[in-house]
Design a protein around this motif. Structure first.
Motif, mmCIF file in Angstrom:
data_model
loop_
_atom_site.group_PDB
_atom_site.id
_atom_site.type_symbol
_atom_site.label_atom_id
_atom_site.label_comp_id
_atom_site.label_asym_id
_atom_site.label_seq_id
_atom_site.Cartn_x
_atom_site.Cartn_y
_atom_site.Cartn_z
ATOM 1 N N UNK A 277 0.865 -1.318 -0.075
ATOM 2 C CA UNK A 277 0.132 0.192 -0.053
ATOM 3 C C UNK A 277 0.844 1.145 0.003
ATOM 4 N N UNK A 278 1.974 1.360 0.892
ATOM 5 C CA UNK A 278 2.897 2.216 0.820
ATOM 6 C C UNK A 278 3.502 2.703 -0.467
ATOM 7 N N UNK A 279 3.458 1.547 -1.384
ATOM 8 C CA UNK A 279 4.209 1.763 -2.853
ATOM 9 C C UNK A 279 3.127 2.156 -3.707
ATOM 10 N N UNK A 280 1.785 2.132 -3.474
ATOM 11 C CA UNK A 280 0.803 2.123 -4.330
ATOM 12 C C UNK A 280 -0.201 3.500 -4.374
ATOM 13 N N UNK A 281 0.356 4.154 -3.413
ATOM 14 C CA UNK A 281 -0.396 5.566 -3.027
ATOM 15 C C UNK A 281 -0.608 6.549 -4.186
ATOM 16 N N UNK A 282 0.481 6.526 -5.267
ATOM 17 C CA UNK A 282 0.551 7.472 -6.296
ATOM 18 C C UNK A 282 -0.443 6.909 -7.294
ATOM 19 N N UNK A 283 -1.142 6.022 -7.321
ATOM 20 C CA UNK A 283 -1.951 5.614 -8.302
ATOM 21 C C UNK A 283 -3.219 4.796 -8.028
ATOM 22 N N UNK A 284 -3.786 4.447 -8.957
ATOM 23 C CA UNK A 284 -5.286 3.730 -8.351
ATOM 24 C C UNK A 284 -4.723 2.376 -7.848
#
Length: 428
Positions: free
Chosen positions: A295-302
């Motif tokens: 989740x920490x690596x995915x916050x910049x996209x959907x």
């Protein structure tokens, strides 16, 4: 020297392809076998092009780059290389620190893949795309064998099996090339085909019995938790089918499901008493920890998110429906207009339409008569896998890759409805 090495590898790949084509079970897949193999091999090349020339980073690049360090060790100190390969004995702590995935080398499936890749580096002269072709061929072999086995055991589902395992877009793409998933799908499907053949009285060759431990080892090393789940279900299926041959009441689907429920109940009790990596507490903690990390690596996209996810059974159960639904149908079309997400959205829309059609088809009386124990086994695996993957994988790109462990079986089941069957009959 290198051109000759490439030529020898091309000849070897062609030889393996010819050997695959000559397998007795492969005749069941004609005329789809060669087109399916061609699509698979091309997908393996496209996967490399996508990561190297579009993303510029990713698992496949990390694996390939890291494996070069092991290969250089093989050239510099062959004895140290083989000790590392066979016994996880590192030549030095400095070397260990320079190689990723080595903190828990004995248990890391990523480090296990590095060791496999180092061998293929020696074989191919460290050619990324040649290795990708070998991996794609291995994956296709196992998946084609399962498709052929399903075509033999359940003849009415032949085209559904071929579409689901050999031609469904994301299944083909993410199970190709230089990724763990190619090894996973090849070994897993091969084992499933073996058990299915055994359960239905098909004789196994000596070669198949010799290959079984190798395929089981690869499957377990790559995905130990999913292997435990699927092998348990396959074991239940095999026992029930063998018992049904000698106990007449066991031949009915109701009795088979009752026995299966008993097996599952005993398995739950056994897992509840376990400690270590198979304990409930460890599994729940690992799911949430993986989710938090991605989740920490995915916050910049959907991405997929849960408002209150904790490593407790009530929390996991409460979030299970959303996880299951999201693992299958998200990202929705329009959640992102990036090319990858657009393609995923279109495929997920197709899955949703197939689901709706299947539900409508189930309204016909007597459809229950077509249910087989095998369908129930696949459904249980799909549900459990979708929940686990949906909870632990918030990144939609990664989710689309990880879900291929259950996606072909979902497509296979969805194509069992009468509307899809009518359409498949009309296809060449």
């Amino acid at each position: 020297m290198m051109p000759l090495l490439y030529l020898l590898n091309v000849v070897l790949l062609l030889g393996l392809g010819w050997l695959l084509y000559k397998q007795s079970w492969a005749k069941k897949l004609h005329p789809y076998l060669l087109p399916g193999l061609g699509v698979k091999l091309i997908s393996g090349v496209l996967l490399g092009l996508l990561y190297f020339h579009y993303y510029g980073e990713g698992d496949t690049i990390t694996y390939f780059t890291a494996s070069q360090k092991l290969t250089r060790l093989a050239h510099d100190d062959a004895d140290a290389y083989w000790r590392l390969l066979l016994f996880n004995e590192f030549p030095s702590e400095a070397f260990r620190a320079a190689v990723p995935f080595t903190e828990f080398a004995e248990f890391s499936n990523s480090f296990f893949l590095l060791k496999i890749l180092s061998l293929f580096n020696l074989l191919t002269g460290s050619s990324y795309y040649l290795i990708g072709l070998y991996f794609s061929l291995f994956s296709f072999w196992g998946m084609a064998k399962l498709a052929a086995t399903l075509s033999t055991v359940f003849p009415d589902t032949k085209k559904a099996a071929i579409v689901a395992l050999l031609f469904f877009p994301s299944v083909v793409f993410w199970s190709s090339g230089l990724l763990k998933d190619a090894v996973l799908m090849g070994s897993m499907c091969w084992v499933m085909a073996f058990v299915l053949q055994l359960a239905h009285g098909q004789k196994q060759t000596i070669v198949s019995w010799l290959l079984l431990p190798v395929q089981l080892y690869l499957f377990v090393k790559i995905k130990v938790f999913f292997a435990g789940l699927l092998l348990g279900l396959l074991g239940c299926y095999l026992v029930i089918k063998l018992l049904s041959q000698i106990i007449k009441p066991m031949q009915t689907i109701k009795m088979q499901l009752l026995v299966l429920a008993g097996f599952i109940g005993m398995a739950i009790v056994a897992v509840w008493q376990m400690s270590g990596i198979f304990s409930i507490d460890f599994i729940l903690h690992h799911l949430v920890k993986t989710y938090d990390g991605l989740l920490a690596l995915s916050l910049g996209g959907p991405h997929l998110s849960y408002s209150s996810l904790e490593s407790t059974l009530p929390s996991i159960v409460a979030n299970a429906p959303k996880a299951f639904f999201s693992a299958i149908y998200r990202p929705f079309l329009g959640e992102s207009w990036e090319p990858l997400y657009l393609l995923l959205g279109l495929e997920n829309l197709l899955l949703l339409l197939l689901t709706v059609v299947s539900i409508v088809a189930a309204s016909k009386k007597g459809w229950q008569q077509h249910i087989q124990l095998w369908h129930i086994m696949l459904l249980l695996f799909i549900v459990a896998s979708a929940i686990v993957i949906g909870i632990s994988t918030p990144n939609f790109g990664t989710l689309s890759r990880y879900r291929i462990i259950f996606l072909p079986f979902l497509v296979y089941l969805l194509l069992q409805n009468r509307f899809a069957q009518r359409w498949l009959v009309k296809t060449p």
